[in-house]
Scaffold this active site. Structure first.
Site: not given
Ligand code: DAH
Length: 354
Positions: A169, A183, A210, A224, A267, A321
């Protein structure tokens, strides 16, 4: 010339200024006052003329005093003019029933003035559209936190302590140990707790940061939209249906989609949601890096550990999500070449002049 003559002119002038204040104040009245005290036939002009008749010892100090008086008259008249202008602006505004504290334009003139000074950023415009689609689908809208703790950004999302996955990240860190969030998933557990118990239908919009090398397609700051749906019996089919319905509303056309497996600790299963390129219809172009497909979101079924962390029983409830990246889509949709122009605050870009 008597000293008392000069001070009596000053006294008289000050009294006249007092009389003028309030409703009888006008630009003409101020101009008359100035003229009668400094004009050719004024008392002051007469006294200046008399200077010549004084002997040289008296002439200097008397001249000085007259100049002080002249300056006093001039400054007082200027002050009156400023007061008048301010007062008039206030009265005019009141007549138009204006709320002076309103942060938006309330008259045609003020709208035109605001429009000539600025323009809305394409990010704000597109975000409004995106959020209103989710709103009509029954989601509650939240704004994400920009500065957060490692707990919400990683730990609460099933990242094991010190796990190398955190490195993916590329997060910044402040001297106090806080993290500008990389994120919007940092809001997942917080928002689920906020709802107390399912159903949870929430969309969270925010800025993320980032440690990226910046170029035309990569920014250190980007946007996002996170989504959460938790209830009894929520399935992968609901996830695909929701994301697809949103994308078709946003792109205003039917889409062709596919999903591919991906890994995110929060997830299980995790997927990448792909759309056949809406610009070249899959033939291959600059927007889809000649692959024919656009990656639009990471998504998945919320991990039982994350539900538990939010106080939700994973044996009773399931949920999905997603995290949609906005910036690339906004560039593609608006034909913008350089991601940096989204942040440059260049008024010519914002007005679509360049
Ligand atoms: N937070 C992840 C990113 O920034 C993206 C993401 C992936 C969000 C899967 C989600 C998820 O809610 O279920 O790369």
């Amino acid at each position: 010339m008597e000293k008392s003559e000069i001070s009596s002119v000053k006294k008289q002038f000050d009294a006249d200024v007092k009389k003028l204040a309030g409703d009888s104040l006008s630009i003409e009245a101020i101009s008359l006052l100035r003229n009668s005290y400094t004009g050719k036939d004024s008392q002051l002009a007469k006294l200046f003329k008399e200077l010549g008749t004084l002997d040289s010892k008296e002439r200097g100090p008397a001249g000085k005093e007259l100049n002080v008086l002249k300056q006093h008259i001039e400054e007082s008249c200027q002050l009156l003019e400023e007061q008048y202008i301010q007062h008039k602006a206030m009265v005019d505004d009141e007549k138009q029933d204006i709320d002076l504290t309103a942060p938006f334009a309330t008259t045609k003139e003020s709208l035109e003035r605001l429009q000539s000074q600025g323009a809305s950023n394409p990010v704000s415009e597109e975000v409004e559209k995106m959020l209103s689609i989710f709103r009509t689908m029954g989601f509650h809208i939240f704004e994400a936190r920009e500065l957060d703790t490692e707990y919400f950004i990683f730990d609460s999302l099933n990242f094991p302590p010190n796990h190398p996955a955190r490195e993916n990240w590329d997060a910044f860190k402040t001297a106090e140990g806080l993290v500008p969030t990389p994120h919007t998933s940092n809001m997942q557990v917080r928002v689920m707790r906020y709802f107390k118990k399912p159903p949870v239908r929430a969309v969270i919009y925010g800025r993320c940061f980032r440690n990226e090398a910046v170029d035309v397609v990569h920014g250190h700051t980007f946007h996002q939209i996170e989504g959460l749906y938790v209830d009894k019996g929520v399935s992968v089919a609901d996830m695909i249906g929701t994301i697809k319905a949103y994308l078709e509303a946003f792109f205003e056309q039917e889409i062709v989609w596919r999903i591919q497996p991906s890994f995110f600790p929060f997830v299980e299963p995790g997927i990448e949601f792909m759309v056949r390129c809406i610009f070249c219809k899959g033939v291959g172009c600059g927007s889809c890096k000649h692959s024919g497909w656009l990656e639009v979101a990471g998504a998945g079924m919320i991990h039982p550990n994350v539900l538990r962390e939010a106080g939700i029983d994973p044996d009773e409830y399931t949920g999905f999500a997603w995290g949609l990246g906005l910036d690339r889509t906004i560039l593609q949709k608006n034909g913008i070449k350089d991601i940096r122009s989204l942040f440059a605050s260049d008024i010519r870009f914002l007005r679509h002049d360049v």
